[in-house]
Design an enzyme around this catalytic site. Structure first.
Site, PDB file in Angstrom:
ATOM      1  N   ASP A   1     -11.508   2.237   2.992  1.00 15.59           N
ATOM      2  CA  ASP A   1     -11.684   0.796   2.769  1.00 15.59           C
ATOM      3  C   ASP A   1     -13.125   0.488   2.359  1.00 15.59           C
ATOM      4  OD1 ASP A   1      -9.475  -0.863   2.892  1.00 15.59           O
ATOM      5  OD2 ASP A   1      -9.467  -1.010   5.080  1.00 15.59           O
TER       6      ASP A   1
ATOM      7  N   GLN B   1      -5.644  -1.958   9.370  1.00 17.42           N
ATOM      8  CA  GLN B   1      -5.206  -3.197   8.726  1.00 17.42           C
ATOM      9  C   GLN B   1      -5.792  -4.406   9.467  1.00 17.42           C
ATOM     10  OE1 GLN B   1      -3.285  -3.280   5.846  1.00 17.42           O
ATOM     11  NE2 GLN B   1      -3.740  -5.472   5.854  1.00 17.42           N
TER      12      GLN B   1
ATOM     13  N   LYS C   1       0.835  -1.208   0.000  1.00 22.77           N
ATOM     14  CA  LYS C   1       0.000   0.000   0.000  1.00 22.77           C
ATOM     15  C   LYS C   1       0.867   1.254   0.000  1.00 22.77           C
ATOM     16  CE  LYS C   1      -3.780  -2.483   2.151  1.00 22.77           C
ATOM     17  NZ  LYS C   1      -4.542  -2.832   3.364  1.00 22.77           N
TER      18      LYS C   1
END
Ligand code: NDP
Length: 276
Positions: free
Chosen positions: A115, A92, A48
């Site tokens: 997300d 995460q 990322k």
């Protein structure tokens, strides 16, 4: 057989996003919250950060020990929500067992939920559409669109009904006028559903799960799965047999995975554009 190159599409998307970033008043900022050090998470986070660099997004990792309490984590998120220099926040996954992923996802401000896991963003997807779609489903839809694969009238069969992949991809496919079947572990005669589909999307998490006898000749197969088998990364599709029968197939690695990361970058640019 067309092997759909997710990496190449992701690179092209980074190029476009980098140009959009140039138009913004300031550099977008993405905060990645990491709790504990999982080896797999480390690799995903590195990917990322690399993608963010390619686009011109500043990505900051905030690392917390496994012992962090839920309230402490929620306080961190609340501060990031208020920080006007932060455009996107992700946590995460997976989180240690004492932290509730649902509560954590709900704590992130909707407009910074890059997300796309916030219940209100997912709920809006159900009713119509949302600005920040979950990354993997958005990545699959983008991949199909960029490959010129039209969904109207097509039968899309999805194996898997998770909140982050199966259910939202079903909604997006429905919005794109596909006829959608959702299968899961309790589905009877699974192969009878998959054999009828023009497009099969597999998100199960079992190596070599989808075999050639489960699809019709010429089907398009999207492999979402990420599994470790004998030290190798493989998908949910039995690649050798399915590639002989499908007309198009996403490989693992190099298919849906890079598109998921690309969509995280895309959502961060959307969030930054909105906030600015
Ligand atoms: P989940 O474990 O949340 O969901 C798996 C789904 O598969 C469930 O709905 C389950 O059914 C279904 N399932 C399990 N066994 C069977 C079976 N024998 N027959 C039919 N259906 C079955 O996983 P995720 O959706 O989070 O992820 C799925 C896979 O995709 C994983 O390998 C994950 O690592 C990968 N992934 C990849 C991403 C990428 O970027 N490429 C992003 C996210 C995930 P039930 O609901 O009945 O239990």
């Amino acid at each position: 057989m067309n092997i759909i190159d997710g990496r190449a599409h992701a690179q092209a998307i980074y190029h476009d996003l980098a140009q959009q970033v140039q138009q913004l008043k300031r550099q977008p900022k993405l905060v990645i919250i990491q709790v504990a050090n999982h080896q797999a998470s480390e690799a995903y986070i590195r990917g990322k950060i690399k993608a963010a660099e390619a686009v011109g997004i500043y990505a900051e990792v905030q690392n917390f020990p496994e012992s962090i309490e839920q309230n402490q984590l929620l306080t961190v998120i609340a501060q990031l929500n208020e920080d006007r220099t932060v455009d996107g926040i992700i946590v995460q996954l997976p989180l240690p067992g004492h932290l509730d992923e649902f509560i954590v996802a709900r704590a992130i401000k909707r407009s910074k939920d890059v997300d796309g896991f916030h219940p209100e963003n997912l709920g809006e997807l159900l009713i119509h559409e949302t600005l920040l779609e979950p990354c993997t489903p958005k990545g699959i839809m983008t991949l199909l669109e960029r490959e010129g694969i039209e969904l109207t009238g097509k039968h899309v069969c999805i194996i898997g009904r998770s909140n982050i992949v199966g259910k939202p991809i079903a909604l997006l496919a429905l919005q794109a006028n596909a006829t959608v079947t959702i299968c899961h572990s309790r589905t009877n005669n699974l192969h009878q559903h998959t054999q009828q589909a023009d497009i099969v999307i597999v998100a199960v998490g079992i190596a070599n799960f989808l075999t050639d006898d489960m699809i019709r000749t010429g089907a398009i197969v999207i492999d979402v799965g990420i599994n470790r088998l004998n030290g190798k990364l493989v998908g949910d599709v039995d690649y050798d047999s399915v590639s002989q029968k499908a007309s198009a197939l996403t490989p693992v690695p190099g298919g849906v995975g890079p598109m998921t990361v690309a969509m995280l970058m895309s959502n961060t640019v959307v969030a930054a554009t909105n906030q600015q």
